[in-house]
Design an enzyme around this catalytic site. Structure first.
Site, PDB file in Angstrom:
ATOM      1  N   ASP A 108       6.876 120.306  97.215  1.00  0.00           N
ATOM      2  CA  ASP A 108       6.862 120.141  95.762  1.00  0.00           C
ATOM      3  C   ASP A 108       7.867 119.086  95.310  1.00  0.00           C
ATOM      4  OD1 ASP A 108       6.526 120.531  93.057  1.00  0.00           O
ATOM      5  OD2 ASP A 108       7.804 122.301  92.984  1.00  0.00           O
ATOM      6  N   ASP A 294       4.485 114.599  89.486  1.00  0.00           N
ATOM      7  CA  ASP A 294       4.688 115.922  90.080  1.00  0.00           C
ATOM      8  C   ASP A 294       3.542 116.329  90.987  1.00  0.00           C
ATOM      9  OD1 ASP A 294       5.438 118.482  90.676  1.00  0.00           O
ATOM     10  OD2 ASP A 294       5.322 119.242  88.633  1.00  0.00           O
TER      11      ASP A 294
END
Length: 418
Positions: A108, A294
């Site tokens: 992530d 992201d």
């Protein structure tokens, strides 16, 4: 992963498991494989957890064939349409401890901490289908079985934008990733969580959930001489592809067109860059804002003015699903691109189709209207439906992000970032 409360959608996830890795001097390469499983990992709504979501259309809102019917539907009455949405998570196999305990964790770019479930973790059901020890089905950690485990006796607590959380204590131990071993890596050993697996956050140290900064994995890889810079490149590949790639400390020159363009990171804590404008099928929208790139967010989020202009340009209409959530739909055949203009004359063009997702009649037949996969938010986030069209290099040391239009290819030409 977007660390803010957001409206999410019921999802069929594409879980991407790390394939065998290739190790080269100066960089660590991980190849990802894609598989589908029925989950809804980004859904904070109670209604979506309990049942499928539906939209209702009147006959005038969709095309019919020459007979006045479209398979299951009669012109005289409304039709229910089922929403099925996809989420994408990128996961890697790691090992922890002197005995190489195997775990699979989400990679992530939107968070900064590595946490893994303890062997005695309590799994708190949050989403439909969560049963038993679901949170350690991808592996767990037993500190007692590792000779190199160190309990730091410091609490850890993190909460993500989808409402999931993880609580535990900080530890140090050897972490193996991509064929290399990282000594004394700090991470959280979690005893309670509602997430389905551990998370490997690779953002800035300043974005860590701890009360103090520590060397997270990209920094440790650099400090221990495994890579030259705390940097990594991301290649998500096409929406239909079965593989993707992240390279710590390296760039694959075969995976992009033209030259990489450097953009300064505009935040001390988040991997954001400046977005100047968005051009949607010839309609230009001034943005002049910062956007987060992201990998942990499936779709894209923008402030209201940007969203409204995009929706208008693609001819979207507003509906409400069976849970009362606002949903926008548009013709699935909508063509053209959405062009994102950054600084230094960088333009990334994304097919409109990346922002449309198929809906279905309750019989399973595709419906001609697609859900628009853009949401309103106080923060601007470019998620996976943007990132698939860009080759992105995150350089934490030099505080810059470099991008170029992606080139989908199986060819490879990897060089180290120095």
């Amino acid at each position: 992963m977007f660390l803010k409360n957001i409206l999410s959608v019921l999802a069929f996830a594409l879980l991407i498991d790390a394939a065998p890795v290739k190790r080269s001097p100066g960089f660590v390469t991980l190849d990802f494989n894609v598989k589908r499983s029925l989950v809804d990992p980004d859904d904070p709504t109670v209604e979506a957890k309990r049942s499928p979501l539906f939209l209702e259309f009147t006959p005038s809102e969709f095309p019919v064939d020459e007979t006045g019917r479209d398979g299951d539907v009669d012109k005289r009455g409304p039709v229910a349409v089922t929403l099925h949405n996809e989420a994408i998570t990128y996961t890697a196999d790691i090992t922890v401890g002197s005995d190489n305990q195997k775990l699979n964790v989400i990679v992530d770019t939107g968070s900064s901490d590595l946490w893994i479930p303890d062997s005695n973790v309590i799994c708190i059901p949050k989403w439909r289908g969560d049963k038993g020890d679901f949170c350690k089905s991808a592996g767990s950690y037993s500190p007692a079985s590792s000779r190199t485990s160190q309990n730091l006796n410091t609490r850890f607590d993190i909460k993500y934008g989808d409402g999931s959380y993880a609580k535990g204590k900080l530890y140090k131990d050897t972490v193996g990733i991509g064929g290399v071993s990282v000594r004394d890596q700090l991470f959280a050993n979690v005893w309670s969580t509602s997430a389905r697996k551990g998370i490997l956050g690779i953002g800035f140290q300043s974005g860590e959930a701890t009360e103090f900064d520590y060397d997270n994995l990209p920094i440790s890889l650099r400090n221990q001489g495994i890579i030259g810079k705390a940097a990594y490149s991301l290649y998500l590949n096409s929406a239909e592809a079965s593989t993707g790639q992240i390279i710590f400390g390296g760039i694959d020159k075969a995976k992009y067109s033209g030259s990489l363009v450097d953009l300064p990171i505009t935040s001390e804590k988040k991997l954001t860059v400046g977005l100047r404008s968005v051009n949607v099928r010839g309609r230009n929208v001034d943005a002049n804002t910062n956007v987060l790139l992201d990998s942990g967010t499936t779709i894209s989020y923008f402030t209201r003015s940007i969203v409204r202009n995009i929706l208008y340009a693609i001819g979207a209409q507003m509906k409400f699903d069976s849970a009362g959530n606002k949903v926008y739909v548009a013709d699935c055949k909508t063509s053209g691109t959405i062009d994102f203009q950054f600084g230094n004359n960088l333009k990334i063009s994304v097919p409109v189709s990346e922002f449309l997702f198929q809906t279905y009649y309750t019989s399973g037949k595709p419906f001609p209207k697609c859900e628009v996969r853009i949401r309103e938010s106080e923060d601007n986030i470019l998620g996976d439906n943007f990132l698939r069209s860009a080759y992105v290099v995150y350089n934490l040391d030099d505080k810059k992000i470099s991008m170029a239009p992606v080139k989908y290819t199986s060819e490879s030409d990897i060089v180290a970032i120095n």
